[in-house]
Motif scaffolding. Sequence first.
Motif, mmCIF file in Angstrom:
data_model
loop_
_atom_site.group_PDB
_atom_site.id
_atom_site.type_symbol
_atom_site.label_atom_id
_atom_site.label_comp_id
_atom_site.label_asym_id
_atom_site.label_seq_id
_atom_site.Cartn_x
_atom_site.Cartn_y
_atom_site.Cartn_z
ATOM 1 N N SER A 1 36.163 35.521 44.126
ATOM 2 C CA SER A 1 35.597 34.475 43.871
ATOM 3 C C SER A 1 33.799 34.928 43.744
ATOM 4 N N ARG B 1 44.224 36.136 39.338
ATOM 5 C CA ARG B 1 45.455 36.520 39.476
ATOM 6 C C ARG B 1 45.778 36.971 40.305
ATOM 7 N N THR C 1 31.466 40.603 32.376
ATOM 8 C CA THR C 1 32.709 40.289 32.871
ATOM 9 C C THR C 1 32.488 41.140 34.356
ATOM 10 N N ASP D 1 33.553 31.638 31.611
ATOM 11 C CA ASP D 1 34.956 31.732 31.934
ATOM 12 C C ASP D 1 35.794 32.618 34.076
ATOM 13 N N TYR D 2 36.981 31.706 33.442
ATOM 14 C CA TYR D 2 37.041 32.333 35.456
ATOM 15 C C TYR D 2 38.387 33.043 35.740
ATOM 16 N N LYS D 3 38.979 33.725 35.511
ATOM 17 C CA LYS D 3 40.262 33.876 35.951
ATOM 18 C C LYS D 3 40.796 34.149 36.648
#
Length: 559
Positions: A544, A506, A532, A502-504
């Motif tokens: 990232s 904001r 995480t 997963d990669y979020k």
Amino acid sequence: MTSPPDVSAGRPVRPSPLGDTFHLYDTTLRDGAQRQGISYSVADKLAAAGLLDQLGVGFIEGGWPGAMPKDTEFFARAAEGELELRSAALVAFGATRKAGVAVADDPQVRALLDSRAPVVTLVAKSDLRHVERALRTTPEENLAMVADTVAHLVAHGRRVFLDCEHFFDGYAFDADYGVRVLDAAVRAGADVGVLCDTNGGMLPFQIETVVREVLARTGFRIGIHCQDDTGCAVANTLAAVHAGATHAQCTANGYGERAGNADLFAVTGSLVTKLDLPVLPEGALVEMMRISHALAELANIAPDDHQAYVGSSVFAHKAGLHASAIKVGPELYNHLDPGLVGNDMHILVTEMAGRASIELKAAELGIDLATHPGVVTAVVQTVKERESQGWSYEAADASFAVLVQRELAAAAAGDGVPVPSPFEIESYRVIVDGEQPVAVAADDGVVLRTDTRAEATVRVRTAGRRVIATAEGNGPVNALDSALRQALSSQFPVLDDVGLVDYKVRILGGNAGTEAVTRVLVTSQRGAAQWTTVGVHPNVIEASWLALVDSLRYAIGAS
């Protein structure tokens, strides 16, 4: 002439943990399924019923056979052995006979019998205005519809409950007619008269007053069914129980039309832990969180982190003042032991964190800082400083663990001595190539597709040697992840089994557009374990990269 009892009525009704003194009744598969966005398959309904039975509810309402083909199939498959219930009784839901139709000739009533469910819940109008304006029949005919249908089902060996639709609104308009509906049902053989706040507009004190009055006037067994349009469905249900109701209808996670229904898990948790009503089998309360989340998956709805009792955040503590007290005694800031409902306490590490928060969070991650006061001080300072820059460790336990381990290593090495590390980053580079759009045939015509590939090169030092690795990916982050793991895997084989899941991203406030600071959360996995990490930087690629590096450091340290 009354027909003889139907010997094919199905499995007998099993007693609840309180005998038959209290009914915990679930209507997730019928009323809960009316929530916008939920569409259960028959397989989903069978699986959900099994989960509800594991929890130990007394009654599971499976749907409306005859009105919904899917529900008809559900009851058929359940009766044929695809659903083995250990503690619950299966309930079929339906309406009374139609006005002017003999009960034996009503196909809907026949479908209820054909379902072979041992219990039937009938819905009937109890608001005089609905009888006259919605059903377009007389008050007396409505009473006859109730009495005839209940008697017919009881004569065929079914146990019958009656849902009095719009009861509270109708009671406010005419305090006698709803009671007459109850009387007609009970005299015909119904076990329970359920008072329904169908529009969800009542408040707890109103519910309690009416339930007490109805109990005093009738002496009947009373149930409660509440919608959540005022945000009071759980409180209204508990108020009714406090007033003497002994049958509570709920839905898993509060699913239902409009604002939803009374949440089964919030009601059950309060009945057991606050009102000392053992409405579940012994040992079942601890299954609440697991079953709540499993039912959310079946509904294809993300679990609510802030849901009472079973939300993952409801025993999470952020303020340093709370953590200081919890360090002395967890019960000082928890209304019950989270483990009772299958949940757990969490300490959140934020700019509000004090020394106690850091120590407790580290202990939660298996790191003992009790004898390292200097490390605690350094971590507190670093967290507060980074939080002011946009970092957040609330959802990034692995980055917090890496930070703590780094400070422990620095303390062990001493002032001025380089901190040992499994690897050091020398540099990285990413190239993204976008090809010219290509016309591709599709069902609805021709579409343009552009294939974009990314290539990353990383240079690291590990075990005294310099390693350069290059890899491709379907984007810059994927390419960086692959290249970094490729560079380190010979030294750390554990990384071969680590993958990005997963990669979020904001955009943080303070600046606008592409110049804003970005926060990236990366979730990685190895086997069943997930963790995480977080990275913050004005450049999204750098943010990232920071998160990816922390992720691999954590994986190496945890192996």
